[in-house]
Scaffold this motif. Structure first.
Motif, short mmCIF file in Angstrom:
data_model
loop_
_atom_site.label_atom_id
_atom_site.label_comp_id
_atom_site.label_asym_id
_atom_site.label_seq_id
_atom_site.Cartn_x
_atom_site.Cartn_y
_atom_site.Cartn_z
N VAL A 21 -9.87 -29.31 -82.83
CA VAL A 21 -9.35 -28.63 -82.35
C VAL A 21 -9.72 -29.63 -80.07
CG1 VAL A 21 -9.54 -26.44 -81.09
CG2 VAL A 21 -9.56 -26.45 -83.59
N GLY A 22 -9.41 -29.44 -79.84
CA GLY A 22 -9.60 -29.91 -78.12
C GLY A 22 -8.82 -31.30 -78.82
N GLU A 23 -9.06 -31.79 -79.52
CA GLU A 23 -8.26 -33.14 -79.14
C GLU A 23 -7.31 -33.34 -78.54
OE1 GLU A 23 -9.69 -35.15 -82.29
OE2 GLU A 23 -8.48 -37.47 -82.20
N ILE A 24 -6.76 -34.69 -77.31
CA ILE A 24 -5.26 -34.74 -76.60
C ILE A 24 -4.40 -35.41 -77.81
CG2 ILE A 24 -4.84 -35.22 -74.77
CD1 ILE A 24 -7.48 -34.30 -73.32
N LEU A 32 4.55 -36.61 -73.58
CA LEU A 32 3.76 -35.27 -72.77
C LEU A 32 2.23 -35.70 -73.25
CD1 LEU A 32 5.19 -32.96 -71.00
CD2 LEU A 32 5.10 -31.32 -72.91
N GLU A 33 1.05 -35.04 -72.32
CA GLU A 33 0.21 -34.97 -73.55
C GLU A 33 -0.07 -33.73 -73.82
OE1 GLU A 33 -1.81 -37.97 -73.62
OE2 GLU A 33 -2.84 -37.81 -71.59
N LEU A 34 -0.91 -33.47 -75.55
CA LEU A 34 -0.39 -32.06 -75.74
C LEU A 34 -2.12 -31.62 -76.65
CD1 LEU A 34 2.61 -33.24 -77.50
CD2 LEU A 34 2.59 -31.65 -76.43
N GLU A 35 -2.83 -30.76 -76.32
CA GLU A 35 -3.81 -30.30 -76.60
C GLU A 35 -4.05 -29.43 -77.94
OE1 GLU A 35 -6.05 -27.68 -74.49
OE2 GLU A 35 -7.49 -27.08 -75.95
N VAL A 36 -4.76 -30.19 -78.75
CA VAL A 36 -5.36 -29.28 -80.93
C VAL A 36 -5.52 -28.18 -80.70
CG1 VAL A 36 -5.76 -30.02 -82.61
CG2 VAL A 36 -4.66 -32.13 -81.22
N VAL A 37 -5.22 -27.31 -80.76
CA VAL A 37 -5.42 -24.98 -80.38
C VAL A 37 -5.84 -25.37 -81.76
CG1 VAL A 37 -4.35 -25.10 -78.48
CG2 VAL A 37 -2.77 -24.92 -80.68
N GLY B 123 -14.56 -41.91 -79.05
CA GLY B 123 -14.14 -42.41 -77.78
C GLY B 123 -13.12 -41.79 -77.48
N ARG B 124 -12.81 -40.74 -78.44
CA ARG B 124 -11.25 -40.41 -78.59
C ARG B 124 -11.26 -38.96 -77.74
NH1 ARG B 124 -9.82 -40.69 -84.86
NH2 ARG B 124 -9.09 -37.76 -84.83
N ARG B 125 -9.68 -38.65 -76.96
CA ARG B 125 -10.19 -37.38 -75.85
C ARG B 125 -10.19 -36.53 -75.94
NH1 ARG B 125 -5.35 -38.71 -72.29
NH2 ARG B 125 -4.62 -38.54 -74.60
N ILE B 126 -10.62 -34.93 -75.49
CA ILE B 126 -11.33 -34.26 -76.17
C ILE B 126 -10.74 -33.44 -74.77
CG2 ILE B 126 -12.93 -32.73 -76.79
CD1 ILE B 126 -12.65 -34.43 -79.34
N ALA B 127 -10.52 -31.85 -74.96
CA ALA B 127 -10.05 -30.91 -74.07
C ALA B 127 -11.71 -30.24 -73.69
CB ALA B 127 -8.64 -30.30 -74.25
N ILE B 128 -12.31 -29.84 -72.79
CA ILE B 128 -13.49 -28.67 -73.34
C ILE B 128 -13.16 -28.09 -72.02
CG2 ILE B 128 -14.99 -30.32 -73.96
CD1 ILE B 128 -16.59 -30.83 -71.49
N ASP B 129 -13.61 -26.67 -71.79
CA ASP B 129 -14.13 -25.97 -71.10
C ASP B 129 -14.43 -26.52 -69.94
OD1 ASP B 129 -14.45 -22.96 -70.60
OD2 ASP B 129 -15.64 -23.73 -69.34
N GLY B 130 -14.20 -26.24 -68.70
CA GLY B 130 -14.08 -26.42 -67.41
C GLY B 130 -15.86 -26.48 -66.81
N GLY B 131 -16.10 -25.33 -66.52
CA GLY B 131 -17.36 -25.22 -66.60
C GLY B 131 -17.40 -24.87 -64.76
N TYR B 132 -18.49 -24.44 -63.88
CA TYR B 132 -18.49 -24.47 -62.96
C TYR B 132 -17.81 -25.76 -61.82
CZ TYR B 132 -19.31 -20.24 -64.60
OH TYR B 132 -19.47 -18.81 -65.78
#
Lengths: 58, 266
Positions: A21-24, A32-37, B123-132
């Protein structure tokens, strides 16, 4: 490989088995870039990624 | 507009060359001083037992991850220790310095980052909370103008405030660029610990915005941030940006006369 569906163009996306989860991931059709939820068995739920540019402070 | 990086202010003051230069220049010029201090934030956080996490963007840029506790320490160090020490050093030279952060008087309004994209251990891209952390979207230049008109030299810490009144960590190079842009500053000087933009082992003396953009892929990450910020400043109406070595004699005067560093023009 696990599968996801692009919320924008509906294309089927192949995702690595160890995806978290969170991986793109990118849609191979529309780019399109997608985030795994959610990862549930072989199905992976994704949403359109919303981030702003690289400006992360000091 | 003079921005001095954290590596130059970490020993508790401004390098002697910059101080005496500002003392002379402040008689004829309206000067605004923006400072960094990231290394000191890390040092104090570690002394307080708060280990700092650093994250790497997909482009390879390394940044602090600013959670709530880190933001508290960041504010203490940047708006407190660093800012007030700089004010004291300037005042010791007879300069009417006034320290403030971007949150004071809503000087720098920013939008909090919802998500950041980082590279994980694989080395993989992850979306995380942006913090402050935040991106500056508005500058109240009226406040700075009033201070300048009253004869003060504002010393600005890189902290912004968002619509929900959260304090945010903003990049000091960007903060200087936005302030300079809002004031249509004639010159923005980045004082660093290197000579300027170095390509193929040589100092680049002059770049147009177009050339700077073309060269971005060849520029190292630390310097790339400054070049990005310089390009933003120029696009907002700043006339010239100089990235220069801040530990020599009269670094700001040399930048003003195009005698040192890398000059970037529109």
């Amino acid at each position: 490989m696990k599968k996801a569906s692009c919320p924008e163009c509906g294309a089927e996306i192949e995702v690595l088995d160890d995806v978290i989860v969170g991986e793109i991931v990118s849609c191979p059709d529309c780019g399109l870039e997608l985030e795994v939820v959610e990862v549930e068995g072989e199905r992976v739920k994704v949403k359109v990624l919303q981030v702003s540019g690289e400006d992360w402070g000091e | 507009m003079v921005k001095v990086g954290g590596r130059l202010v970490r020993e508790g003051g401004i390098p002697e060359g910059i101080l005496s230069d500002l003392e002379a220049l402040s008689k004829d010029w309206s000067i605004i001083f923006v400072h960094g201090g990231a290394d000191l934030v890390t040092e104090v956080a570690q002394r307080m037992g708060k280990e700092q996490k650093f994250i790497v963007s997909p482009d390879g840029m390394r940044s602090r991850y600013t959670d709530r506790e880190t933001m508290e320490i960041y504010t203490m160090v940047m708006a407190g220790k660093v800012n007030k020490q700089l004010v004291a050093s300037l005042q010791a030279r007879g300069i009417k310095a006034l320290g403030l952060s971007g949150a004071d008087g809503m000087l720098l309004k920013a939008e909090r980052k919802k998500k950041l994209v980082v590279l994980d251990d694989r080395g993989r891209r992850i979306a995380i909370d942006g913090g402050y952390t935040g991106k500056i979207k508005e500058v109240d230049s009226g406040l700075i103008r009033s201070l300048l008109e009253a004869g003060y030299l504002p010393v600005v810490a890189p902290i912004a405030i968002d619509d929900e009144y959260n304090l945010l960590n903003v990049d000091s190079d960007r903060a200087a660029a936005y302030l300079a842009g809002a004031l249509k500053a004639s010159l923005l000087v980045y004082c660093t610990d290197v000579e300027g933009v170095i390509l193929d082992g040589k100092l680049v003396e002059r770049l147009s915005s177009f050339e700077a953009e073309e060269e971005l892929p060849r520029i190292g990450h630390g310097m790339k941030r400054k070049v990005y910020a310089a390009l933003e400043a120029l696009s907002m109406g700043v006339r010239e940006v100089v990235i220069t070595y801040g530990l020599g004699e009269k670094p700001v005067t040399s930048a003003l006369h195009h005698e040192a560093g890398t000059l970037i023009t529109p």
